[in-house]
Design an enzyme around this catalytic site. Structure first.
Site, mmCIF file in Angstrom:
data_model
loop_
_atom_site.group_PDB
_atom_site.id
_atom_site.type_symbol
_atom_site.label_atom_id
_atom_site.label_comp_id
_atom_site.label_asym_id
_atom_site.label_seq_id
_atom_site.Cartn_x
_atom_site.Cartn_y
_atom_site.Cartn_z
ATOM 1 N N ASP A 194 14.435 60.734 52.876
ATOM 2 C CA ASP A 194 13.176 60.001 53.020
ATOM 3 C C ASP A 194 13.266 59.187 54.299
ATOM 4 O O ASP A 194 14.196 58.381 54.464
ATOM 5 C CB ASP A 194 13.002 59.081 51.791
ATOM 6 C CG ASP A 194 11.553 58.952 51.372
ATOM 7 O OD1 ASP A 194 10.721 58.697 52.255
ATOM 8 O OD2 ASP A 194 11.262 59.088 50.168
ATOM 9 N N ASP A 249 7.657 58.871 55.050
ATOM 10 C CA ASP A 249 6.895 57.857 54.331
ATOM 11 C C ASP A 249 5.705 57.367 55.172
ATOM 12 O O ASP A 249 5.890 57.004 56.340
ATOM 13 C CB ASP A 249 7.851 56.695 54.047
ATOM 14 C CG ASP A 249 7.319 55.715 53.033
ATOM 15 O OD1 ASP A 249 7.144 56.099 51.878
ATOM 16 O OD2 ASP A 249 7.083 54.549 53.414
ATOM 17 N N GLU A 256 3.925 62.077 54.436
ATOM 18 C CA GLU A 256 3.057 61.451 53.430
ATOM 19 C C GLU A 256 1.842 60.909 54.173
ATOM 20 O O GLU A 256 1.958 59.996 54.984
ATOM 21 C CB GLU A 256 3.784 60.321 52.709
ATOM 22 C CG GLU A 256 2.962 59.775 51.559
ATOM 23 C CD GLU A 256 3.372 58.371 51.100
ATOM 24 O OE1 GLU A 256 3.040 58.013 49.965
ATOM 25 O OE2 GLU A 256 3.984 57.626 51.881
ATOM 26 N N HIS A 264 7.234 59.538 42.701
ATOM 27 C CA HIS A 264 7.650 58.218 42.205
ATOM 28 C C HIS A 264 6.512 57.192 42.266
ATOM 29 O O HIS A 264 6.714 56.049 41.849
ATOM 30 C CB HIS A 264 8.834 57.736 43.029
ATOM 31 C CG HIS A 264 8.479 57.585 44.481
ATOM 32 N ND1 HIS A 264 8.209 58.672 45.301
ATOM 33 C CD2 HIS A 264 8.287 56.495 45.233
ATOM 34 C CE1 HIS A 264 7.872 58.233 46.495
ATOM 35 N NE2 HIS A 264 7.911 56.920 46.498
ATOM 36 N N ASP A 265 5.362 57.557 42.816
ATOM 37 C CA ASP A 265 4.227 56.625 42.901
ATOM 38 C C ASP A 265 3.106 56.992 41.923
ATOM 39 O O ASP A 265 2.115 56.270 41.821
ATOM 40 C CB ASP A 265 3.611 56.647 44.308
ATOM 41 C CG ASP A 265 4.547 56.135 45.379
ATOM 42 O OD1 ASP A 265 5.375 55.257 45.066
ATOM 43 O OD2 ASP A 265 4.455 56.613 46.528
#
Ligand code: GLC
Length: 571
Positions: free
Chosen positions: A99, A206, A259, A334-335
């Site tokens: 990430d 990210d 993302e 994870h969000d």
């Protein structure tokens, strides 16, 4: 279709290390824990693992606030553990995707510690500093403008000794990095090369579409309300990504996925074009962010899914990117809340069946699928009992700010968090029916374990032929076996049907009919002309009886949550 890249028929598994496996009994997952579970991930057949951040961090946002990009978080282990993780993954033929969190750092990063001492220093210039909005006499009235941070409040934090504000799109402790600065960009590229030279196979980037900020920053008078971030997908972002591609990405054989909230297919032609000038693919969020919320109530507003909206979104992305750019496919991360609780059945009776159904409609599309830990078990949302059980900074700040501004009561916000909060995805992985689901032998785990682990767990599913796990395993292996899934064209049927989702995939040699019932009662699908009365075979279904089908008639009866993938050879 051009020659395939390795990631075009790959499946990626996402690990959130904090919640995957604890090896040292502190209630927090770690790398040695992950190492012990690599055989499980390998058995699923996936090609790569994307790890949520494992770098040094004070954990204000669970590792998405990095204080040293080239070292491992204390709670997770050491660089030696990482090297061993890499070796074990290699042995299992699994690649590692890291990430890359470079829209912001932690305020505990050495760069920011120095920047705070002197915003005009070399490292001070790695961040965005700005004067406040002044009145005619030059007195500071407020922050420079009304941008609101994603985690509540202003995006600006005042530093009194310098009479300046710094920008933070997320928490105050996550100052945004200044990509205008070439020295900062080179630091980032060197750090990326450090990891690539170790052998990592790519990056999930990210909020990468936020790195370009408007220049000059617009100043606005204070008027009480914040507007949200106003700079996603600014045109100049592509110059940075093209430079990153030239400097780093083009020198290695990487999977890169950006993302990029708020993007549309037109944006993807730039970010993820097949000429490979920027990234391999992006995560778009239309299907998870825009169907059960509205602009007024924000993230937590409950809406029921209207299936044609979902079909429309997937279809626009499938058709829009075909031949031009590459899709990523995901339900969970994870969000996001757990998809089976969100759009599958809330009734235990149909939980597994609906979990398979959701996997089915996603995995037969074109693109690179991502499976988030526990999704392959049909893990559910957590029935949090009180706000004291929550750990997510977004949820905690949301409650605080809603109450402060009088926008909603604590209970109203809590009810909304129960639907779509981020902690649902982060409860510990459910391995077996022993204490703490086999995740940890600590008395307290960092986030509570979902009590349904006694019946929803990996040990129970791995060897059970009809489990959700084995359905995912079949989907992964079909993607590897059947070229059509990677390269076939896509055609939607019956957009307006509110109960079922049907589409075709088609290439030179085969054609595939994919259909799924989203509802808890039986529905009839009108079989498209080209699939009627011809011999074919069922590649996959979550209904025993449907496996026997060798020919489709005019109509197909799909029991509750049933699926079919029916393939015919072309003559
Ligand atoms: C991304 C991450 C999220 C994090 C945020 C700030 O959206 O997925 O978990 O809170 O960026 O880094």
């Amino acid at each position: 279709m051009q020659e395939l890249k390795w990631w075009q028929n790959a499946v990626v598994y996402q690990v959130y290390p904090r919640s995957f496996q604890d090896s040292d009994g502190d209630g927090i997952g770690d790398l040695r824990g992950v190492i012990s579970r690599i055989p499980y991930i390998a058995d699923l057949g996936v090609d790569a693992i994307w790890f949520s951040p494992m770098f040094k961090s004070p954990n204000v946002d669970n590792g998405y606030d990095i204080s040293d990009y080239e070292d491992i978080m204390d709670e997770f282990g050491t660089m030696e553990d990482f090297d061993e993780l890499m070796e074990v993954c290699n042995e299992h033929g699994i690649k590692i995707i890291l990430d890359l969190v470079v829209n912001h750092s932690s305020d505990q990063h050495e760069w920011f510690i120095n920047a705070r001492k002197d915003p005009h220093s070399r490292e001070g210039q790695f961040y965005h500093w700005h004067e406040g909005f002044r009145d005619e006499d030059g007195n500071v009235l407020s922050e420079p403008n009304r941008w609101g941070s994603v985690f509540g409040g202003s995006t600006w934090e005042y530093v009194e000794e310098h009479d300046l504000y710094y920008l933070h799109s997320f928490a105050v402790e996550q100052p945004d990095l200044n990509w205008e600065n070439p020295e900062l960009r080179n630091e980032v590229y060197d750090m990326m090369k450090f990891w690539c030279d170790k052998g990592v196979a790519g990056f999930r980037m990210d909020v990468i579409n936020l790195i370009k900020k408007p220049e000059p920053f617009p100043m606005e008078e204070p008027d009480g309300t914040y507007t949200g971030l106003m700079f996603g997908n600014a045109p100049g972002v592509h110059d940075y990504l093209q430079e990153m591609n030239r400097e780093v990405l083009s020198k290695y054989d990487l999977l890169t996925v950006g993302e990029t909230g708020g993007v549309r297919p037109e944006d993807a032609y730039k970010y993820a074009n097949l000429e490979d000038t920027e990234l391999s693919m992006i995560f778009q969020f239309e299907h998870v962010d825009e169907l059960d919320k509205d602009g007024v109530h924000g993230k937590y507003y409950p809406y029921e899914l209207h299936l044609p909206d979902l079909k429309d979104i997937f279809t626009r992305w499938q058709e829009g990117l075909a031949g031009k750019a590459w899709n990523s496919l995901f339900w969970c991360n994870h969000d996001q809340p757990r998809v089976v609780s969100r759009w599958g059945s809330k009734d235990e009776k149909f939980r597994e069946k609906s979990a398979k159904m959701l996997a089915h409609v996603l995995h037969f599309q074109q693109g690179t699928p991502y499976i988030y830990q526990g999704e392959e078990l049909g893990m559910t949302n957590m029935n949090f009992e009180s706000k004291e059980d929550l750990q997510d900074i977004a949820a905690i700040n949301w409650i605080k700010s809603a109450v402060e501004t009088g926008e909603a009561t604590e209970d109203e916000v809590f009810q909304q968090i129960l639907r779509t909060g981020r902690d649902h995805a982060r409860t510990p992985m459910q391995w077996d029916d022993s204490m703490n689901a086999g995740f940890s032998d600590a008395e307290d785990t960092w986030l509570i374990v979902n009590p349904n682990y006694t019946h929803i767990n990996a040990a129970e599913q791995v060897n059970r032929e009809d489990s959700v796990y084995n359905y995912y395993k079949k989907l992964v292996s079909l993607r590897h076996e059947k070229e059509l899934i990677t390269n076939g064209s896509y055609e939607l049927f019956d957009l307006e049907d509110v109960n079922t989702f049907s589409y075709a995939r088609d290439n030179d040699s085969e054609v595939l009919f994919v259909s799924a019932n989203f509802k808890a009662e039986e529905h009839v699908v009108v079989v498209p002309e080209k699939f009627r009365n011809k011999h074919g075979e069922v590649w996959l279904s979550n209904e025993e009886d449907i496996y026997n089908v060798q020919e489709l008639g005019e109509e197909l009866v799909l029991p509750a949550y049933a699926t079919i993938a029916f393939a015919m050879k072309k003559d």
